[in-house]
Design an enzyme around this catalytic site. Structure first.
Site, short mmCIF file in Angstrom:
data_model
loop_
_atom_site.label_atom_id
_atom_site.label_comp_id
_atom_site.label_asym_id
_atom_site.label_seq_id
_atom_site.Cartn_x
_atom_site.Cartn_y
_atom_site.Cartn_z
N HIS A 196 -8.43 -0.54 0.79
CA HIS A 196 -7.49 -1.65 0.57
C HIS A 196 -8.34 -2.91 0.34
O HIS A 196 -9.28 -3.16 1.10
CB HIS A 196 -6.62 -1.90 1.80
N LYS B 216 -12.03 -2.81 9.00
CA LYS B 216 -12.02 -3.72 7.85
C LYS B 216 -13.18 -4.70 7.92
O LYS B 216 -13.79 -4.92 8.97
CB LYS B 216 -10.70 -4.49 7.80
N ARG C 37 7.47 -11.04 5.28
CA ARG C 37 7.22 -10.88 6.72
C ARG C 37 8.08 -11.89 7.47
O ARG C 37 8.24 -13.04 7.04
CB ARG C 37 5.75 -11.14 7.05
N CYS D 187 0.79 -1.23 0.00
CA CYS D 187 0.00 0.00 0.00
C CYS D 187 0.83 1.29 0.00
O CYS D 187 0.47 2.23 -0.73
CB CYS D 187 -1.03 0.00 1.13
N ASP E 196 -3.21 -7.53 -4.29
CA ASP E 196 -3.48 -6.25 -3.64
C ASP E 196 -4.06 -5.24 -4.63
O ASP E 196 -3.62 -5.16 -5.77
CB ASP E 196 -2.18 -5.68 -3.09
N GLN F 179 0.49 -10.90 -2.57
CA GLN F 179 -0.87 -10.44 -2.27
C GLN F 179 -1.55 -9.98 -3.56
O GLN F 179 -0.92 -9.32 -4.39
CB GLN F 179 -0.83 -9.27 -1.27
#
Length: 649
Positions: A521, A475, A370, A341, A390, A388
């Site tokens: 997102h 979210k 990660r 992002c 994304d 992702q």
């Protein structure tokens, strides 16, 4: 004192009365049937004094499943007693058998031991036999409160119990539970006696566990057991475990040559093999098509970024513990990309934007990294490098609901396409007591309200989970139940007022003034790796035709049919279907069996008759078993398979 019964009636009892006293006051038959109780909604045993004025419900042998945590905990004590008796029979003294903690857990319990020799897998059935003998003795569980000195004196040779007792708060009562000659430090609660415990239990496995979870402490042996109110429930649970082993994506990933994790490359860093790459590319192509229809624009961002980028976004230091250490480059610090992002925000901010340009929908299959603890890594579902699906939507306030609903529609479509229809919707909101969140409280409240309004507008059932929001915004998570009944959190949609503020991005409104966009997102898959791992298990590797890495195997009956088989393969391949020929020297039945084990959905058998008539005999793997069709015209079949492939049916 008094207690309140479920019908609202009050029952007068002597001070310090227990649930068993309450049952006896109602009737001896109820006292004989009772196995546990609830007091003010909390599960308690029959031996623990009740608080004055408590609302109680008695649990009887007719519905023992309501007391599952109690009988599982009690079976843990029975197992602990059985292990002591088992080792005494081997000639070891009691002071050589030391015990750590032993709580009940979902579906069962575990107990930690420090033993003179380890328990082996083959010992578990023998210990089970001792447990059943203890149950047959119908030993009462008795509870007593003791002083700290009495507690320490009870376990002079057990450093683990000594440490536990010494660490208890001064104002907390210390309680022991005893059955037969076995006594243990325990808060309870427990069943009335061993004879009342269900026989539907099984010792499952052992593992190592650091004492109190600290790697500097000794490693104890942890023994796991499962238990249910009925044998039917236990059998169903054991069957589900076997089914889970059969579907394990790590096992199938190896058998079907989908992916591998090589220690030389690194833990948690999967390598996609050719078959797995086909599967992955089919998934991404499907989503890219949907995104194109909905006006998304593709972008690509680097796998590292300047540390200041993540400082500005807040990912560093908020999530510093789950990120890899910064890298020094030309006197600047960089990080392996933990999130896409911030990069997308900078793309949005790379040129001036007008209100007419919005919404801007930027999409990327972006790989992020990660740091996961080694013990948490698990095949594809928990990795250190993953991609992702994304996308980030930058929109005006008047566009927010429409964009959110479109993302919601897309995510539901994705899940339905893969047969994941058992979904619950979870709204993650901010916990006002936590300091992990950034941004203005009014914006948080507005974003939470907008998510709930959108979900309610389309009539989706949802739950609210305070404290489950991302640090920058609330979210909506999609929690999916697979064919084994396991829940997975897959897609997510997040409304974010904070990153646009932190990066100072804007658009020029109709009034000629700068305005702050709102950011959504979204990631329907979440992680391509994790989604693939779940899909492998959901389908047990039996992918539908469009997803199957190996779609069609053509099987010539004899060598003289090989040329015909290869000609068909070339036609299918030219049409875009993944077809192969097994022209090995194996017999036809062996070739069919090999294709079935490889989970190839369609097998085409060709012999003299098929060759003469430009036909094939079709054997197809379906959820209902193997289906056969003979004498099928090849051209018709090719058209049928192409339609199924292109429509992803």
């Amino acid at each position: 004192m008094h207690v309140v019964l479920p019908d609202g009636k009050q029952l007068e009892l002597a001070q310090g009365a227990t649930a068993l006293d309450a049952a006896r006051a109602i009737g001896e038959r109820l006292a004989g049937d009772a196995v546990a109780a609830t007091a003010n909604g909390e599960l308690v045993d029959l031996m623990t004094p009740l608080p004055d004025g408590a609302a109680i419900t008695l649990i009887t042998k007719k519905n023992p499943g309501d007391a599952a945590p109690l009988f599982r905990h009690s079976l843990g004590h029975v197992m602990s007693q059985a292990v002591g008796e088992y080792y005494r029979a081997k000639g070891y003294a009691d002071d050589q058998i030391k015990r750590g903690v032993g709580p009940s857990i979902e579906n069962g319990w575990y107990q930690d031991f420090d033993l003179p020799e380890p328990i082996k897998e083959e010992d578990l059935p023998e210990i089970e036999k001792v447990m059943r003998d203890i149950i047959s003795r119908n030993l009462p569980f008795t509870r007593r409160e003791i002083t700290r000195a009495e507690g320490l004196a009870q376990f002079p040779h057990d450093p683990y119990k000594q440490e536990l007792i010494a660490g208890l708060p001064e104002d907390e009562p210390i309680t022991f539970y005893t059955q037969g000659d076995y006594t243990d430090l325990c808060r309870g609660p427990h069943f009335p006696s061993t004879g009342r415990l269900p026989g539907a239990f099984k010792l499952m496995s052992t593992s190592g566990a650091y004492w109190r979870g600290n790697e500097k402490n000794p490693i104890l042996q942890r023994v796991y057991g499962v238990a249910f109110a009925t044998q039917k429930e236990l059998d169903e649970y054991l069957h589900a475990l076997e089914e889970a082993k059969r579907r394990d994506h790590r096992k199938l990933g190896k058998e079907l040559e989908l992916f591998t994790i090589d220690p030389m490359v690194g833990k948690g860093l999967p390598l996609w093999l050719p078959n797995g790459t086909v599967l992955r590319e089919e998934l991404t192509a499907f989503l890219k098509e949907q995104q194109f229809k909905r006006g998304y624009q593709g972008v690509i961002t680097p796998n590292i970024g300047n540390l200041d980028l993540y400082r500005t976004s807040g990912h560093y230091p908020y999530y510093a513990e789950s990120q890899f250490n910064p890298i020094e480059v030309d006197e600047e610090q960089y990080m392996l990309k933990p999130m896409n992002c911030p990069h997308h925000v900078r793309i949005y901010g790379s040129k001036p934007r007008s209100y007419r340009d919005l919404p801007v929908r930027l999409a990327e299959f972006g790989t992020v990294y990660r740091y996961e603890q080694s013990g948490e890594l698990n095949g594809l579902t928990r990795v250190r490098g993953f991609t992702q699906d994304d996308a980030h939507i930058f929109c005006r306030p008047d566009q927010l609901k429409r964009e959110f609903l479109d993302v919601l529609d897309l995510t539901v479509l994705v899940l339905k396409t893969f047969g994941m229809t058992d979904v619950r919707f979870r709204v993650g909101t901010r916990d006002p007591e936590s300091d992990k969140y950034v941004g203005d409280e009014a914006n948080w409240n507005l974003a939470e309200k907008q998510i709930i309004e959108a979900v309610e507008e389309v009539g989706l059932p949802y739950t609210i989970e305070p404290g489950d929001a991302a640090f920058y915004g609330p979210k909506l998570d999609f929690v999916v139940k697979d064919v084994l009944g396991r829940e997975w959190q897959l897609g997510t949609i997040q409304v974010d007022y904070n990153l646009p503020e932190r990066f100072d991005i804007s658009y020029v409104g109709e009034d000629g003034q700068d305005h702050r966009p709102i950011m959504i997102h979204r990631a329907p898959f979440g992680s391509v790796e994790r989604f693939t791992g779940i899909l492998i298990e959901h389908y047990a590797g039996d992918f539908p035709l469009w997803l199957a890495p190996r779609q069609i195997m053509i099987i010539p009956i004899a060598d003289r049919h090989n040329d015909y088989a290869w000609a068909l393969r070339d036609e299918l391949h030219a049409a875009g279907l993944r077809a192969e020929v097994d022209d090995s020297s194996n017999r036809m039945n062996a070739k069919v069996r090999t294709a079935e084990l490889s989970k190839i959905p369609v097998m085409l058998v060709v012999g003299d008759k098929e060759q003469e008539g430009r036909e094939v005999s079709v054997r197809e793997r379906t959820p209902d078993g193997l289906k056969e069709r003979k004498g099928v015209g090849f051209d018709d079949l090719k058209a049928e398979l192409l339609t199924r492939y292109k429509t992803r049916s």
